[in-house]
Design a protein around this motif. Structure first.
Motif, mmCIF file in Angstrom:
data_model
loop_
_atom_site.group_PDB
_atom_site.id
_atom_site.type_symbol
_atom_site.label_atom_id
_atom_site.label_comp_id
_atom_site.label_asym_id
_atom_site.label_seq_id
_atom_site.Cartn_x
_atom_site.Cartn_y
_atom_site.Cartn_z
ATOM 1 N N ASP A 242 0.955 -2.025 -2.199
ATOM 2 C CA ASP A 242 -0.259 -1.794 -1.421
ATOM 3 C C ASP A 242 -1.390 -2.510 -2.139
ATOM 4 O O ASP A 242 -1.758 -2.152 -3.262
ATOM 5 C CB ASP A 242 -0.526 -0.290 -1.348
ATOM 6 C CG ASP A 242 -1.689 0.082 -0.451
ATOM 7 O OD1 ASP A 242 -2.674 -0.666 -0.415
ATOM 8 O OD2 ASP A 242 -1.623 1.153 0.193
ATOM 9 N N ARG B 286 -4.502 -2.767 -1.087
ATOM 10 C CA ARG B 286 -5.824 -2.268 -0.718
ATOM 11 C C ARG B 286 -6.552 -1.707 -1.942
ATOM 12 O O ARG B 286 -5.975 -1.527 -3.018
ATOM 13 C CB ARG B 286 -5.688 -1.184 0.348
ATOM 14 C CG ARG B 286 -5.081 -1.669 1.670
ATOM 15 C CD ARG B 286 -4.905 -0.511 2.634
ATOM 16 N NE ARG B 286 -4.049 0.509 2.054
ATOM 17 C CZ ARG B 286 -4.075 1.802 2.382
ATOM 18 N NH1 ARG B 286 -4.932 2.231 3.293
ATOM 19 N NH2 ARG B 286 -3.241 2.652 1.811
ATOM 20 N N GLU C 215 -8.659 3.515 -0.827
ATOM 21 C CA GLU C 215 -7.813 3.470 0.359
ATOM 22 C C GLU C 215 -6.409 3.970 0.028
ATOM 23 O O GLU C 215 -5.801 4.740 0.785
ATOM 24 C CB GLU C 215 -7.729 2.037 0.893
ATOM 25 C CG GLU C 215 -9.043 1.448 1.373
ATOM 26 C CD GLU C 215 -8.913 -0.019 1.723
ATOM 27 O OE1 GLU C 215 -8.954 -0.340 2.926
ATOM 28 O OE2 GLU C 215 -8.744 -0.850 0.797
ATOM 29 N N HIS D 283 -0.830 6.193 1.648
ATOM 30 C CA HIS D 283 -0.067 4.962 1.447
ATOM 31 C C HIS D 283 1.381 5.228 1.808
ATOM 32 O O HIS D 283 1.800 6.383 1.945
ATOM 33 C CB HIS D 283 -0.171 4.465 -0.005
ATOM 34 C CG HIS D 283 0.199 5.506 -1.025
ATOM 35 N ND1 HIS D 283 -0.723 6.351 -1.599
ATOM 36 C CD2 HIS D 283 1.403 5.846 -1.561
ATOM 37 C CE1 HIS D 283 -0.115 7.168 -2.449
ATOM 38 N NE2 HIS D 283 1.177 6.880 -2.432
ATOM 39 N N ASN E 136 0.085 0.562 -6.217
ATOM 40 C CA ASN E 136 -1.204 -0.011 -5.861
ATOM 41 C C ASN E 136 -1.553 -1.155 -6.811
ATOM 42 O O ASN E 136 -1.766 -0.945 -8.000
ATOM 43 C CB ASN E 136 -2.285 1.071 -5.926
ATOM 44 C CG ASN E 136 -3.627 0.624 -5.392
ATOM 45 O OD1 ASN E 136 -4.671 1.120 -5.819
ATOM 46 N ND2 ASN E 136 -3.634 -0.279 -4.438
ATOM 47 N N PRO F 106 -4.358 -3.613 -6.291
ATOM 48 C CA PRO F 106 -5.454 -4.074 -5.428
ATOM 49 C C PRO F 106 -5.860 -5.509 -5.717
ATOM 50 O O PRO F 106 -6.013 -5.898 -6.877
ATOM 51 C CB PRO F 106 -6.595 -3.107 -5.762
ATOM 52 C CG PRO F 106 -6.273 -2.564 -7.114
ATOM 53 C CD PRO F 106 -4.768 -2.534 -7.207
ATOM 54 N N ARG G 168 -14.645 -5.002 -2.908
ATOM 55 C CA ARG G 168 -14.505 -4.963 -1.449
ATOM 56 C C ARG G 168 -15.857 -4.715 -0.786
ATOM 57 O O ARG G 168 -16.195 -5.345 0.226
ATOM 58 C CB ARG G 168 -13.506 -3.866 -1.077
ATOM 59 C CG ARG G 168 -13.256 -3.692 0.410
ATOM 60 C CD ARG G 168 -12.046 -2.802 0.630
ATOM 61 N NE ARG G 168 -11.939 -2.381 2.012
ATOM 62 C CZ ARG G 168 -12.278 -1.178 2.468
ATOM 63 N NH1 ARG G 168 -12.724 -0.260 1.614
ATOM 64 N NH2 ARG G 168 -12.149 -0.869 3.737
ATOM 65 N N CYS H 147 -1.691 -4.685 3.379
ATOM 66 C CA CYS H 147 -3.093 -4.315 3.202
ATOM 67 C C CYS H 147 -3.483 -3.460 4.405
ATOM 68 O O CYS H 147 -2.639 -2.752 4.956
ATOM 69 C CB CYS H 147 -3.986 -5.550 3.037
ATOM 70 S SG CYS H 147 -3.987 -6.682 4.448
ATOM 71 N N TRP H 148 -4.740 -3.494 4.807
ATOM 72 C CA TRP H 148 -5.188 -2.613 5.895
ATOM 73 C C TRP H 148 -4.570 -2.998 7.241
ATOM 74 O O TRP H 148 -4.001 -2.164 7.946
ATOM 75 C CB TRP H 148 -6.713 -2.656 5.989
ATOM 76 C CG TRP H 148 -7.279 -1.757 7.047
ATOM 77 C CD1 TRP H 148 -7.862 -2.129 8.221
ATOM 78 C CD2 TRP H 148 -7.304 -0.314 7.029
ATOM 79 N NE1 TRP H 148 -8.259 -1.026 8.939
ATOM 80 C CE2 TRP H 148 -7.929 0.107 8.242
ATOM 81 C CE3 TRP H 148 -6.869 0.650 6.130
ATOM 82 C CZ2 TRP H 148 -8.125 1.447 8.548
ATOM 83 C CZ3 TRP H 148 -7.066 1.995 6.449
ATOM 84 C CH2 TRP H 148 -7.681 2.373 7.637
ATOM 85 N N ARG I 71 -5.992 -10.022 2.869
ATOM 86 C CA ARG I 71 -5.691 -9.538 1.516
ATOM 87 C C ARG I 71 -4.206 -9.626 1.198
ATOM 88 O O ARG I 71 -3.807 -10.138 0.148
ATOM 89 C CB ARG I 71 -6.203 -8.104 1.342
ATOM 90 C CG ARG I 71 -7.706 -8.006 1.146
ATOM 91 C CD ARG I 71 -8.131 -6.592 0.819
ATOM 92 N NE ARG I 71 -8.091 -5.716 1.985
ATOM 93 C CZ ARG I 71 -8.352 -4.404 1.955
ATOM 94 N NH1 ARG I 71 -8.643 -3.816 0.799
ATOM 95 N NH2 ARG I 71 -8.319 -3.675 3.060
ATOM 96 N N SER I 72 -3.361 -9.121 2.103
ATOM 97 C CA SER I 72 -1.924 -9.138 1.825
ATOM 98 C C SER I 72 -1.356 -10.552 1.897
ATOM 99 O O SER I 72 -0.523 -10.947 1.070
ATOM 100 C CB SER I 72 -1.176 -8.212 2.795
ATOM 101 O OG SER I 72 -1.477 -8.542 4.128
ATOM 102 N N TYR J 145 -1.158 -1.389 6.776
ATOM 103 C CA TYR J 145 -1.146 0.076 6.699
ATOM 104 C C TYR J 145 -1.310 0.700 8.085
ATOM 105 O O TYR J 145 -0.706 1.731 8.381
ATOM 106 C CB TYR J 145 -2.271 0.579 5.781
ATOM 107 C CG TYR J 145 -2.558 2.055 5.967
ATOM 108 C CD1 TYR J 145 -1.729 3.015 5.397
ATOM 109 C CD2 TYR J 145 -3.618 2.488 6.761
ATOM 110 C CE1 TYR J 145 -1.958 4.373 5.603
ATOM 111 C CE2 TYR J 145 -3.853 3.832 6.968
ATOM 112 C CZ TYR J 145 -3.029 4.773 6.391
ATOM 113 O OH TYR J 145 -3.244 6.107 6.601
#
Length: 351
Positions: free
Chosen positions: A21, A23, A27, A32, A38, A40, A47, A95-96, A101-102, A123
């Motif tokens: 993850d 994020r 988050e 998750h 995590n 990030p 962010r 990511c979200w 991001r991912s 996510y």
């Protein structure tokens, strides 16, 4: 490359070596995918900074700053948590929304030679699967409730039944709360996090076999049991367990040792009962705690507060009681015996 999943089980059983993850920590803390780590690519402050530049200055400047931060953080992850990963390592990254991001992180990992895939929809796609499973679809599981007054070792029996091979759903364990003012067991998960944990456990249970669940109210501390599961619990057949008040009091004094070792916290919890029981009665209970008379305190709490409330609640329902087991003195031997009888009963329900 993005990968799409159609169920919670598909995600959890996909066979990735690691689920990452990317994020921000806040988050991740809220919810998750179970088992994810995590890493990030933007922390919370970064962010927020990128988002502010995006809205107040320009998307281009925000993307440029974001790219620099992602690259810097990715380098730290590669040199740190991922330093020992071999060439055949296969992670799933999200990511979200499965966006920048991912994908930015995945591109870097792919250049190293790792077999990276990105969760399509990120996510949010996981959350949709959880909502579908817990809120939109009928639960396929056959529940059997274990019910009884406070202090009848229901949670302990649940664990013993699990060790004997039966299926159980430990809601209090997932919620990290014992279901009363004395219930907190560390920090509770957020509602979304609780539901992800719940979806994971339910996805691993066989619908063809009964699932033993402890009778609960619809809220366990600060989290709420999803409505479909709650309705299934309300209509499920029940196994009643009983024991005398002195035996229950002795058992609770031992089971809640974490609180008996922290009298100020116990007294603060007792103060929450003032609106229901009045200052005079709670003052007496506080004095018992101060004197270390924990078995007497437990007996008073059950006799004067919990048992009457339980009986009032039960009078509003007509549960289908399929068995009633007396735990006697609540000794380990008695709990083992009753656990064995419960497993035999559950096995007969499978046939």
């Amino acid at each position: 490359m993005s990968i799409f999943f159609s169920s919670v089980s598909d995600v959890l059983n996909a066979g990735f070596d690691t689920i990452i993850d990317v994020r921000a920590p806040s988050e991740f803390a809220e919810d998750h995918i179970p088992g994810a780590i995590n890493l990030p690519v933007l922390d919370d402050a970064e962010r927020a900074r990128v988002g502010t530049i995006y809205t107040q200055q320009s998307p281009f400047l925000a993307r440029k700053l974001g790219a620099a931060l992602v690259a810097r953080n990715a380098a730290s992850h590669i040199e740190g948590p991922l330093a020992e990963k071999e060439g055949g390592w296969r992670p799933l990254v999200y990511c979200w929304r499965g966006g920048q991001r991912s994908n930015s992180f995945a591109i870097i990992l792919r250049q190293i030679g790792w077999r990276v895939e990105v969760l399509d929809g990120g996510y949010k796609s996981w959350r949709r699967l959880v909502i579908g499973m817990l809120h939109d679809q009928a639960l396929p599981h056959r529940l059997v409730l274990i019910d009884g007054n406070t202090g009848t070792a229901k949670t302990d029996l649940l664990h013993r039944v699990r060790l004997l091979g039966a299926q159980v759903l430990d809601l209090e364990g997932l919620a990290q709360h014992r279901g009363s003012i004395f219930g907190p067991m560390g920090e509770q998960p957020a509602q979304k996090g609780f539901e992800s944990r719940l979806a994971e456990v339910l996805s691993r249970l066989d619908p063809a076999r009964p699932v033993l669940v402890e009778a609960e109210s619809s809220r366990i501390g600060e989290v709420t049991i999803p409505a479909r599961l709650w309705r299934a619990m309300c209509s499920a057949p029940r196994i009643d367990v009983t024991a005398g008040l002195p035996s229950r009091a002795r058992y609770l004094a031992e089971a809640y040792a974490d609180l008996t070792e922290d009298v100020p916290t116990m007294q603060a919890r007792l103060d929450q009962l003032i609106p229901l029981q009045g200052h005079a009665r709670v003052k007496t209970w506080r004095e018992m705690a101060e004197q270390g008379a924990f078995a007497a305190l437990a007996e008073a709490l059950m006799g004067q507060h919990y048992d009457p409330r339980y009986e009032k609640s039960r009078a509003r329902h007509s549960p289908d009681v399929i068995a009633d087991f007396d735990l006697g003195d609540l000794s380990v031997g008695a709990r083992d015996e009753v656990a064995g009888r419960i497993v035999s009963l559950l096995n007969s329900c499978s046939n």
